[in-house]
Scaffold this motif. Sequence first.
Motif, PDB file in Angstrom:
ATOM      1  N   ASP A 101       0.825  -1.219   0.000  1.00  8.57           N
ATOM      2  CA  ASP A 101       0.000   0.000   0.000  1.00  8.57           C
ATOM      3  C   ASP A 101       0.853   1.261   0.000  1.00  8.57           C
ATOM      4  O   ASP A 101       0.324   2.373  -0.038  1.00  8.57           O
ATOM      5  CB  ASP A 101      -0.921  -0.002   1.232  1.00  8.57           C
ATOM      6  CG  ASP A 101      -0.134   0.019   2.535  1.00  8.57           C
ATOM      7  OD1 ASP A 101       0.802  -0.804   2.669  1.00  8.57           O
ATOM      8  OD2 ASP A 101      -0.422   0.866   3.394  1.00  8.57           O
ATOM      9  N   GLU A 102       2.164   1.118   0.060  1.00  7.69           N
ATOM     10  CA  GLU A 102       3.042   2.293   0.100  1.00  7.69           C
ATOM     11  C   GLU A 102       3.457   2.740  -1.299  1.00  7.69           C
ATOM     12  O   GLU A 102       3.510   1.942  -2.235  1.00  7.69           O
ATOM     13  CB  GLU A 102       4.313   1.988   0.907  1.00  7.69           C
ATOM     14  CG  GLU A 102       4.079   1.924   2.395  1.00  7.69           C
ATOM     15  CD  GLU A 102       5.393   1.748   3.151  1.00  7.69           C
ATOM     16  OE1 GLU A 102       5.657   2.566   4.033  1.00  7.69           O
ATOM     17  OE2 GLU A 102       6.147   0.806   2.862  1.00  7.69           O
ATOM     18  N   ALA A 103       3.769   4.022  -1.404  1.00 15.84           N
ATOM     19  CA  ALA A 103       4.442   4.511  -2.603  1.00 15.84           C
ATOM     20  C   ALA A 103       5.944   4.390  -2.366  1.00 15.84           C
ATOM     21  O   ALA A 103       6.395   4.396  -1.222  1.00 15.84           O
ATOM     22  CB  ALA A 103       4.063   5.967  -2.862  1.00 15.84           C
ATOM     23  N   VAL A 104       6.699   4.261  -3.451  1.00 13.80           N
ATOM     24  CA  VAL A 104       8.132   4.008  -3.309  1.00 13.80           C
ATOM     25  C   VAL A 104       8.934   5.007  -4.132  1.00 13.80           C
ATOM     26  O   VAL A 104       8.701   5.188  -5.332  1.00 13.80           O
ATOM     27  CB  VAL A 104       8.499   2.575  -3.786  1.00 13.80           C
ATOM     28  CG1 VAL A 104      10.004   2.329  -3.595  1.00 13.80           C
ATOM     29  CG2 VAL A 104       7.679   1.540  -3.042  1.00 13.80           C
ATOM     30  N   LEU A 105       9.870   5.660  -3.461  1.00 15.81           N
ATOM     31  CA  LEU A 105      10.851   6.500  -4.145  1.00 15.81           C
ATOM     32  C   LEU A 105      12.155   5.708  -4.132  1.00 15.81           C
ATOM     33  O   LEU A 105      12.754   5.500  -3.076  1.00 15.81           O
ATOM     34  CB  LEU A 105      11.020   7.834  -3.405  1.00 15.81           C
ATOM     35  CG  LEU A 105      11.916   8.861  -4.088  1.00 15.81           C
ATOM     36  CD1 LEU A 105      11.310   9.313  -5.409  1.00 15.81           C
ATOM     37  CD2 LEU A 105      12.139  10.067  -3.184  1.00 15.81           C
ATOM     38  N   ALA A 106      12.541   5.230  -5.307  1.00 20.68           N
ATOM     39  CA  ALA A 106      13.668   4.302  -5.379  1.00 20.68           C
ATOM     40  C   ALA A 106      14.897   4.967  -5.973  1.00 20.68           C
ATOM     41  O   ALA A 106      14.822   6.019  -6.610  1.00 20.68           O
ATOM     42  CB  ALA A 106      13.264   3.083  -6.202  1.00 20.68           C
ATOM     43  N   PHE A 107      16.043   4.321  -5.741  1.00 19.91           N
ATOM     44  CA  PHE A 107      17.292   4.787  -6.358  1.00 19.91           C
ATOM     45  C   PHE A 107      18.119   3.556  -6.715  1.00 19.91           C
ATOM     46  O   PHE A 107      18.306   2.673  -5.883  1.00 19.91           O
ATOM     47  CB  PHE A 107      18.082   5.678  -5.401  1.00 19.91           C
ATOM     48  CG  PHE A 107      19.396   6.125  -5.970  1.00 19.91           C
ATOM     49  CD1 PHE A 107      19.462   7.256  -6.773  1.00 19.91           C
ATOM     50  CD2 PHE A 107      20.570   5.387  -5.747  1.00 19.91           C
ATOM     51  CE1 PHE A 107      20.672   7.657  -7.329  1.00 19.91           C
ATOM     52  CE2 PHE A 107      21.775   5.793  -6.304  1.00 19.91           C
ATOM     53  CZ  PHE A 107      21.820   6.919  -7.095  1.00 19.91           C
ATOM     54  N   GLY A 108      18.597   3.513  -7.948  1.00 19.65           N
ATOM     55  CA  GLY A 108      19.487   2.432  -8.374  1.00 19.65           C
ATOM     56  C   GLY A 108      18.737   1.145  -8.655  1.00 19.65           C
ATOM     57  O   GLY A 108      17.518   1.130  -8.810  1.00 19.65           O
ATOM     58  N   ALA A 109      19.501   0.054  -8.703  1.00 20.20           N
ATOM     59  CA  ALA A 109      18.912  -1.261  -8.989  1.00 20.20           C
ATOM     60  C   ALA A 109      18.153  -1.734  -7.762  1.00 20.20           C
ATOM     61  O   ALA A 109      18.710  -1.845  -6.681  1.00 20.20           O
ATOM     62  CB  ALA A 109      20.018  -2.249  -9.347  1.00 20.20           C
ATOM     63  N   ILE A 110      16.852  -1.970  -7.915  1.00 21.05           N
ATOM     64  CA  ILE A 110      16.051  -2.446  -6.785  1.00 21.05           C
ATOM     65  C   ILE A 110      15.255  -3.663  -7.223  1.00 21.05           C
ATOM     66  O   ILE A 110      14.954  -3.818  -8.403  1.00 21.05           O
ATOM     67  CB  ILE A 110      15.062  -1.369  -6.274  1.00 21.05           C
ATOM     68  CG1 ILE A 110      14.272  -0.771  -7.459  1.00 21.05           C
ATOM     69  CG2 ILE A 110      15.765  -0.293  -5.485  1.00 21.05           C
ATOM     70  CD1 ILE A 110      12.916  -0.291  -7.081  1.00 21.05           C
ATOM     71  N   ALA A 111      14.957  -4.525  -6.251  1.00 20.13           N
ATOM     72  CA  ALA A 111      14.090  -5.670  -6.531  1.00 20.13           C
ATOM     73  C   ALA A 111      12.653  -5.173  -6.529  1.00 20.13           C
ATOM     74  O   ALA A 111      12.233  -4.491  -5.600  1.00 20.13           O
ATOM     75  CB  ALA A 111      14.292  -6.732  -5.459  1.00 20.13           C
ATOM     76  N   ILE A 112      11.917  -5.444  -7.591  1.00 19.00           N
ATOM     77  CA  ILE A 112      10.547  -4.943  -7.693  1.00 19.00           C
ATOM     78  C   ILE A 112       9.598  -5.839  -6.896  1.00 19.00           C
ATOM     79  O   ILE A 112       9.622  -7.060  -7.034  1.00 19.00           O
ATOM     80  CB  ILE A 112      10.094  -4.892  -9.174  1.00 19.00           C
ATOM     81  CG1 ILE A 112      10.986  -3.930  -9.958  1.00 19.00           C
ATOM     82  CG2 ILE A 112       8.625  -4.488  -9.282  1.00 19.00           C
ATOM     83  CD1 ILE A 112      10.864  -2.473  -9.542  1.00 19.00           C
ATOM     84  N   SER A 113       8.775  -5.228  -6.059  1.00 23.58           N
ATOM     85  CA  SER A 113       7.678  -5.957  -5.419  1.00 23.58           C
ATOM     86  C   SER A 113       6.471  -5.028  -5.447  1.00 23.58           C
ATOM     87  O   SER A 113       6.625  -3.824  -5.679  1.00 23.58           O
ATOM     88  CB  SER A 113       8.073  -6.369  -3.997  1.00 23.58           C
ATOM     89  OG  SER A 113       8.116  -5.253  -3.155  1.00 23.58           O
TER      90      SER A 113
END
Length: 320
Positions: free
Chosen positions: A246-258
């Motif tokens: 239910d969260e929004a995600v601010l990502a950086f770099g290579a991340i595992a998608i869920s």
Amino acid sequence: MHGRIAPANAEWIAEAGHLIRSGALVAFPTETVYGLGADATNGEAVARVFDAKGRPSFNPLIVHVLGLEAAEIIGSFSPMARRLADAFWPGPLTLVVPRRDATGVSDLVSAGLSTIALRAPNHPIARALLDAAQRPIAAPSANRSGHVSATRAEHVASDLGDKAAVILDGGPTAHGLESTVLSLTGEAPLLLRPGAVHAEAIEKIIGAELARRKAGGGIVTSPGQLQSHYAPRAQLRLNSPTWRPDEAVLAFGAIAISPARAIINLSSSGDLVEAAANLFAALRELDASGAETIAVTPVPTHGLGEAINDRLERAAAPRG
Ligand code: AMP
Ligand code: MG
């Protein structure tokens, strides 16, 4: 060619205009001090300005334009703001006015604020560069963060090395004092930074005594100092490698998608310049997703990462 001091002749000014349009940084003289300029509509070019200066936080930059007509495309001018521009432009007076929407100017330029600082310089080389580039040019003083402003091309070269693709040499600058910064976003004009245009000259135009900022030297950086500073409604959870659906995600770099409510990657290749350019728009967009919380994956703390983390920490701080 990188970092070279070039004579400000027609050939080099044309070249410098091309360099600005291609996203490179150009140092140039104004009537106050030398500026380190970038295309204000190119977020990555603007991010490189912060990188070059080594600023530990994003503070808003002044956008240079040829005159009021170009300024009014970017900012909203009250009758009083117009009168001041008529009286002092071109010249060393910077006017802070409400930003217009969707002007193409990067929101990194004004560090996420809803206001923008505009100035029409009076120096012939600065004006020729603006004319050659055909872009609004975001430019702070051309010195490393914490150092004194540069008033000669040689000072820029020794302070910034090869961070500027070219340094247009206009000899020593006339004022050596920075532009006066005046805010026209409140009820009455407010002097944010004293400078080359004296308060008394402004008071003659506005016909009243000028209000001044009380504390300090006039650098407006902390969100607490300015009500219009953008603060997300959602709560930020920093340095969080994982998230809930239910969260929004601010990502950086290579991340595992869920699964997540929304995900924006500031730079999937791990490029801090790209990340800085995307930061403010990403925060707004994730906030608009309606998520209660935004999980932020770790962002490195070196280089521009320091300023990015500084901004994220401010956005995460509890608000009163
Ligand atoms: P410099 O980077 O040395 O040219 O300084 C720019 C000055 O303009 C700083 O004092 C900034 O705080 C001020 N400034 C730029 N944009 C804004 C804005 N939107 N609101 C308030 N002050 C601003
Ligand atoms: Mg400065």
